[in-house]
Design a protein around this motif. Structure first.
Motif, PDB file in Angstrom:
ATOM      1  N   TYR A  96       0.822  -1.224   0.000  1.00  0.00           N
ATOM      2  CA  TYR A  96       0.000   0.000   0.000  1.00  0.00           C
ATOM      3  C   TYR A  96       0.850   1.265   0.000  1.00  0.00           C
ATOM      4  O   TYR A  96       0.363   2.338  -0.321  1.00  0.00           O
ATOM      5  CB  TYR A  96      -0.908   0.047   1.234  1.00  0.00           C
ATOM      6  N   ALA A 120       0.132 -18.046  -4.383  1.00  0.00           N
ATOM      7  CA  ALA A 120       0.783 -16.930  -5.095  1.00  0.00           C
ATOM      8  C   ALA A 120      -0.069 -15.672  -4.943  1.00  0.00           C
ATOM      9  O   ALA A 120      -1.288 -15.740  -5.060  1.00  0.00           O
ATOM     10  CB  ALA A 120       0.923 -17.297  -6.558  1.00  0.00           C
ATOM     11  N   ARG A 121       0.573 -14.561  -4.641  1.00  0.00           N
ATOM     12  CA  ARG A 121      -0.192 -13.311  -4.524  1.00  0.00           C
ATOM     13  C   ARG A 121       0.531 -12.222  -5.322  1.00  0.00           C
ATOM     14  O   ARG A 121       1.204 -11.354  -4.769  1.00  0.00           O
ATOM     15  CB  ARG A 121      -0.356 -12.918  -3.049  1.00  0.00           C
ATOM     16  N   PRO A 122       0.379 -12.280  -6.661  1.00  0.00           N
ATOM     17  CA  PRO A 122       1.094 -11.311  -7.492  1.00  0.00           C
ATOM     18  C   PRO A 122       0.577  -9.881  -7.283  1.00  0.00           C
ATOM     19  O   PRO A 122      -0.496  -9.688  -6.699  1.00  0.00           O
ATOM     20  CB  PRO A 122       0.805 -11.786  -8.916  1.00  0.00           C
ATOM     21  N   ASP A 124       0.698  -7.738 -10.084  1.00  0.00           N
ATOM     22  CA  ASP A 124       0.766  -7.234 -11.455  1.00  0.00           C
ATOM     23  C   ASP A 124      -0.315  -6.193 -11.761  1.00  0.00           C
ATOM     24  O   ASP A 124      -0.061  -5.252 -12.523  1.00  0.00           O
ATOM     25  CB  ASP A 124       0.697  -8.414 -12.447  1.00  0.00           C
ATOM     26  N   ILE A 125      -1.483  -6.317 -11.161  1.00  0.00           N
ATOM     27  CA  ILE A 125      -2.547  -5.345 -11.486  1.00  0.00           C
ATOM     28  C   ILE A 125      -2.210  -3.977 -10.880  1.00  0.00           C
ATOM     29  O   ILE A 125      -2.426  -2.929 -11.504  1.00  0.00           O
ATOM     30  CB  ILE A 125      -3.934  -5.857 -11.016  1.00  0.00           C
ATOM     31  N   ARG A 160      -8.524  -6.437 -14.472  1.00  0.00           N
ATOM     32  CA  ARG A 160      -8.973  -7.722 -15.048  1.00  0.00           C
ATOM     33  C   ARG A 160      -9.545  -8.639 -13.974  1.00  0.00           C
ATOM     34  O   ARG A 160     -10.243  -9.605 -14.267  1.00  0.00           O
ATOM     35  CB  ARG A 160      -7.852  -8.411 -15.818  1.00  0.00           C
ATOM     36  N   PHE A 161      -9.231  -8.369 -12.692  1.00  0.00           N
ATOM     37  CA  PHE A 161      -9.826  -9.083 -11.553  1.00  0.00           C
ATOM     38  C   PHE A 161     -10.068  -8.016 -10.473  1.00  0.00           C
ATOM     39  O   PHE A 161      -9.234  -7.131 -10.294  1.00  0.00           O
ATOM     40  CB  PHE A 161      -8.859 -10.159 -11.034  1.00  0.00           C
ATOM     41  N   VAL A 164      -8.734  -6.312  -4.306  1.00  0.00           N
ATOM     42  CA  VAL A 164      -8.938  -5.307  -3.250  1.00  0.00           C
ATOM     43  C   VAL A 164      -7.712  -4.388  -3.188  1.00  0.00           C
ATOM     44  O   VAL A 164      -7.817  -3.166  -3.242  1.00  0.00           O
ATOM     45  CB  VAL A 164      -9.141  -6.017  -1.889  1.00  0.00           C
ATOM     46  N   GLY A 165      -6.521  -5.016  -3.085  1.00  0.00           N
ATOM     47  CA  GLY A 165      -5.300  -4.225  -2.926  1.00  0.00           C
ATOM     48  C   GLY A 165      -5.032  -3.329  -4.126  1.00  0.00           C
ATOM     49  O   GLY A 165      -4.655  -2.169  -3.971  1.00  0.00           O
ATOM     50  N   GLU A 189     -15.581  -4.254  -1.892  1.00  0.00           N
ATOM     51  CA  GLU A 189     -15.602  -4.545  -0.454  1.00  0.00           C
ATOM     52  C   GLU A 189     -15.891  -3.279   0.366  1.00  0.00           C
ATOM     53  O   GLU A 189     -15.545  -2.174  -0.058  1.00  0.00           O
ATOM     54  CB  GLU A 189     -14.235  -5.119  -0.031  1.00  0.00           C
ATOM     55  N   ASP A 306     -11.981 -14.938   3.429  1.00  0.00           N
ATOM     56  CA  ASP A 306     -11.436 -14.938   4.792  1.00  0.00           C
ATOM     57  C   ASP A 306     -12.326 -15.697   5.765  1.00  0.00           C
ATOM     58  O   ASP A 306     -11.872 -16.160   6.818  1.00  0.00           O
ATOM     59  CB  ASP A 306     -11.293 -13.494   5.298  1.00  0.00           C
ATOM     60  N   ILE A 328     -10.626 -17.705  -4.491  1.00  0.00           N
ATOM     61  CA  ILE A 328      -9.750 -16.522  -4.568  1.00  0.00           C
ATOM     62  C   ILE A 328      -8.275 -16.898  -4.421  1.00  0.00           C
ATOM     63  O   ILE A 328      -7.436 -16.439  -5.184  1.00  0.00           O
ATOM     64  CB  ILE A 328     -10.110 -15.488  -3.461  1.00  0.00           C
ATOM     65  N   ARG A 372      -6.272 -16.376   9.232  1.00  0.00           N
ATOM     66  CA  ARG A 372      -7.665 -16.862   9.398  1.00  0.00           C
ATOM     67  C   ARG A 372      -7.697 -18.363   9.694  1.00  0.00           C
ATOM     68  O   ARG A 372      -8.566 -18.839  10.420  1.00  0.00           O
ATOM     69  CB  ARG A 372      -8.506 -16.542   8.156  1.00  0.00           C
TER      70      ARG A 372
HETATM   71  N1  EPU Z   1      -4.270 -10.726  -7.664  1.00  0.00           N
HETATM   72  C1  EPU Z   1      -3.564 -10.747  -8.839  1.00  0.00           C
HETATM   73  N2  EPU Z   1      -2.828  -9.620  -9.174  1.00  0.00           N
HETATM   74  C2  EPU Z   1      -2.798  -8.516  -8.365  1.00  0.00           C
HETATM   75  C3  EPU Z   1      -3.545  -8.527  -7.176  1.00  0.00           C
HETATM   76  C4  EPU Z   1      -4.269  -9.650  -6.830  1.00  0.00           C
HETATM   77  O1  EPU Z   1      -3.567 -11.717  -9.583  1.00  0.00           O
HETATM   78  O2  EPU Z   1      -2.133  -7.533  -8.739  1.00  0.00           O
HETATM   79  C5  EPU Z   1      -5.042 -11.935  -7.268  1.00  0.00           C
HETATM   80  C6  EPU Z   1      -4.436 -12.583  -6.012  1.00  0.00           C
HETATM   81  O3  EPU Z   1      -3.384 -13.443  -6.337  1.00  0.00           O
HETATM   82  C7  EPU Z   1      -5.623 -13.304  -5.422  1.00  0.00           C
HETATM   83  C8  EPU Z   1      -6.802 -12.418  -5.814  1.00  0.00           C
HETATM   84  O4  EPU Z   1      -6.341 -11.569  -6.869  1.00  0.00           O
HETATM   85  O5  EPU Z   1      -5.786 -14.549  -6.035  1.00  0.00           O
HETATM   86  C9  EPU Z   1      -7.320 -11.571  -4.661  1.00  0.00           C
HETATM   87  O6  EPU Z   1      -6.337 -10.688  -4.211  1.00  0.00           O
HETATM   88  P1  EPU Z   1      -6.686  -9.251  -3.639  1.00  0.00           P
HETATM   89  O7  EPU Z   1      -5.722  -8.297  -4.228  1.00  0.00           O
HETATM   90  O8  EPU Z   1      -8.151  -8.957  -3.817  1.00  0.00           O
HETATM   91  O9  EPU Z   1      -6.393  -9.440  -2.113  1.00  0.00           O
HETATM   92  P2  EPU Z   1      -5.462  -8.574  -1.201  1.00  0.00           P
HETATM   93  O10 EPU Z   1      -5.695  -7.133  -1.449  1.00  0.00           O
HETATM   94  O11 EPU Z   1      -4.094  -9.097  -1.267  1.00  0.00           O
HETATM   95  C10 EPU Z   1      -7.263  -8.371   0.673  1.00  0.00           C
HETATM   96  C11 EPU Z   1      -7.298  -8.639   2.147  1.00  0.00           C
HETATM   97  C12 EPU Z   1      -7.277 -10.130   2.387  1.00  0.00           C
HETATM   98  C13 EPU Z   1      -8.485 -10.750   1.687  1.00  0.00           C
HETATM   99  C14 EPU Z   1      -8.465 -10.395   0.188  1.00  0.00           C
HETATM  100  C15 EPU Z   1      -9.672 -10.879  -0.566  1.00  0.00           C
HETATM  101  C16 EPU Z   1      -6.198  -6.705   3.055  1.00  0.00           C
HETATM  102  C17 EPU Z   1      -5.040  -6.128   3.793  1.00  0.00           C
HETATM  103  N3  EPU Z   1      -6.158  -8.004   2.778  1.00  0.00           N
HETATM  104  O12 EPU Z   1      -6.045  -8.945   0.207  1.00  0.00           O
HETATM  105  O13 EPU Z   1      -7.384 -10.324   3.781  1.00  0.00           O
HETATM  106  O14 EPU Z   1      -8.450 -12.137   1.830  1.00  0.00           O
HETATM  107  O15 EPU Z   1      -8.387  -8.960   0.045  1.00  0.00           O
HETATM  108  O16 EPU Z   1     -10.821 -10.341  -0.014  1.00  0.00           O
HETATM  109  O17 EPU Z   1      -7.154  -6.017   2.778  1.00  0.00           O
HETATM  110  C18 EPU Z   1      -6.928 -11.309   5.854  1.00  0.00           C
HETATM  111  O18 EPU Z   1      -7.425 -10.315   6.384  1.00  0.00           O
HETATM  112  O19 EPU Z   1      -6.624 -12.352   6.487  1.00  0.00           O
HETATM  113  C19 EPU Z   1      -6.669 -11.287   4.412  1.00  0.00           C
HETATM  114  C20 EPU Z   1      -5.860 -12.161   3.799  1.00  0.00           C
END
Ligand code: EPU
Length: 429
Positions: A96, A120-122, A124-125, A160-161, A164-165, A189, A306, A328, A372
């Motif tokens: 962030y 994996a938590r890329p 790229d977006i 494309r998806f 949240v982040g 959200e 979660d 997810i 979680r």
């Molecule tokens: N993704 C991509 N590319 C990106 C970003 C995400 O492919 O650039 C994919 C991720 O790999 C994943 C999916 O998109 O498969 C969801 O990722 P998202 O970015 O939505 O999640 P996040 O922002 O990393 C937040 C919460 C998580 C919650 C997810 C889904 C925060 C700090 N974290 O994560 O919370 O599970 O959204 O709702 O807001 C938790 O609180 O325990 C937690 C993991």
């Protein structure tokens, strides 16, 4: 090394007020770097991830200080352009800070973020969106160099998806960019709406947050005092524990809409859930639940990823079979093998967790491997007969102030113990 010690098998009774949402305050603290003015965040929870954010802010030259429940910060001096690697590794939410650093310092040097091991938590977006706004991004190994020497500009960008982040990164960037940004395919959200409300309290012009199209007009932001929303995942943690253990629980400071899917499922499982007014919910359960058949997690407003492990914990002793499909993350059910140590009958294949309810769980030594999943082990331990010891407490502390104190207030026999080193080695953990 610390453990949570639980003597399970007691019903839960009482009233709890929900704390501020981790997933709201983390992006809001980063967004506070966008302004040179003072920002005060009320009701800041005492979480490990908030502590890590404070260390990160200090490393950038924007120290935050606590005054009781308030966090005060002011980024009136130059903002640093480098996040130390251990702080990037400590949590996913370190990402962030990328957009605010680009806005304030014109460049950012960081490594890829760590966080819970959910697969994996890329990012790229995030990076695609910032590039479209004029940033230059270079990845060298796991080092990321981003520059925006001439500032960022508004853009029309489709995610494309609905990440949240990434939605939050791009909202922050756009709030301080030249011109208008239109994000489509955005995440919906409640925490997205909360970030928009914070930016608007700082003089930002964000509309549409909470829908998949968000329009942001960039400009100069000023300081504000702000109270983020309550934690919908903590609320669902308590509801699942109450459902599994039986008892009567009154939750305060919990808007109903974000927990509606969970409320529907727990009602279907045999609990009585009543929405008392705009932010109070009552749960009554006799602890004898019926399985839920097949269900899936999804992006908001669907049943939250979660909440998946939390509901799974409650279903371990339900009559019948529950099949929970995660959509997810690729490794959401790391806790399944620990449930099995407690006598649960389950099968985890890829992202599908099948649970055949057993009459009772037994206490065991288990280890949390993510936040979680760790909370889910606490729920299972509260419902189990006998003593459980849960290690990996550091994961749980990232998102729950003091989970022992929280359930202790409802009558659970739960506390902490120091883990004897020799036993740890003997158990081969
Ligand atoms: N993704 C991509 N590319 C990106 C970003 C995400 O492919 O650039 C994919 C991720 O790999 C994943 C999916 O998109 O498969 C969801 O990722 P998202 O970015 O939505 O999640 P996040 O922002 O990393 C937040 C919460 C998580 C919650 C997810 C889904 C925060 C700090 N974290 O994560 O919370 O599970 O959204 O709702 O807001 C938790 O609180 O325990 C937690 C993991």
């Amino acid at each position: 090394m610390e453990e949570i010690l639980v003597h399970g098998g007691r019903p839960l009774f009482g009233k709890l007020e929900m704390p501020t949402a981790k997933n709201s305050i983390l992006p809001i603290l980063a967004a506070a770097v966008l302004t040179r003015d003072a920002v005060c965040i009320h009701r800041a929870p005492f979480l490990q991830d908030v502590e890590t954010s404070m260390q990160l802010l200090a490393a950038l030259g924007c120290p935050a200080v606590r005054a009781g429940q308030d966090l005060l910060l002011s980024c009136d001096g130059p903002v640093g352009d480098t996040v130390p690697r251990p702080l990037m590794a400590a949590m996913r939410s370190s990402i962030y800070y990328l957009a605010p650093m680009l806005v304030r310092a014109g460049r950012a040097r960081l490594s890829f973020p760590g966080g819970c091991r959910l697969g994996a938590r890329p990012i790229d977006i995030h990076l695609e969106g910032l590039t479209a706004m004029g940033a230059r991004v270079t990845a060298r190994g796991d080092l990321l160099e981003c520059d925006a020497p001439h500032g960022l500009h508004g853009v029309r960008f489709h995610l494309r998806f609905p990440s949240v982040g990434a939605t939050e990164t791009l909202m922050m960037a756009a709030a301080a960019a030249r011109g208008e940004t239109v994000l489509t395919g955005a995440a919906r959200e409640p925490e997205i709406r909360d970030l928009a409300n914070f930016l608007n309290a700082c003089g930002g012009r964000v509309t549409g947050a909470g829908s998949s199209k968000i329009v942001i007009r960039g400009g100069r932001l000023h300081g504000c005092a702000y109270t983020p929303i309550p934690d919908r995942i903590t609320a669902q943690t308590v509801l699942c524990a109450g459902a599994a253990c039986g008892g009567e629980i009154l939750l305060e400071r919990v808007p109903f809409e974000p927990i509606r899917p969970m409320a529907r499922l727990l009602t279907q499982a045999g609990c009585r859930l009543r929405r008392l007014d705009h932010d109070r919910v009552e749960l009554v359960s006799d602890g004898r639940l019926t399985a839920l058949g097949t269900l899936s997690t999804g992006v908001y407003p669907a049943f939250a990823t979660d909440a998946g492990p939390l509901l799974a914990a409650a279903m371990l002793t339900a009559r019948g079979t529950t099949r929970l499909r995660e959509t997810i993350f690729t490794n959401r059910f790391g806790c399944a093998k620990e449930f099995a140590r407690m006598g649960a009958d389950l099968d985890c294949r890829g992202n599908l967790l099948s649970i055949r309810g057993v009459p009772a769980l037994r206490g065991a030594r288990v280890e949390a491997g993510d936040l979680r999943g760790g909370a889910a082990l606490v729920i299972a331990a509260l419902a189990a007969q006998g003593e459980s010891r849960i290690s990996g407490v550091e994961y749980i502390r990232r998102g729950y102030e003091d989970i022992g104190e929280m359930f202790g207030a409802l009558g659970a026999a739960i506390g902490r113990s120091a883990q004897p080193e020799r036993e740890t080695t003997a158990a081969g953990r």
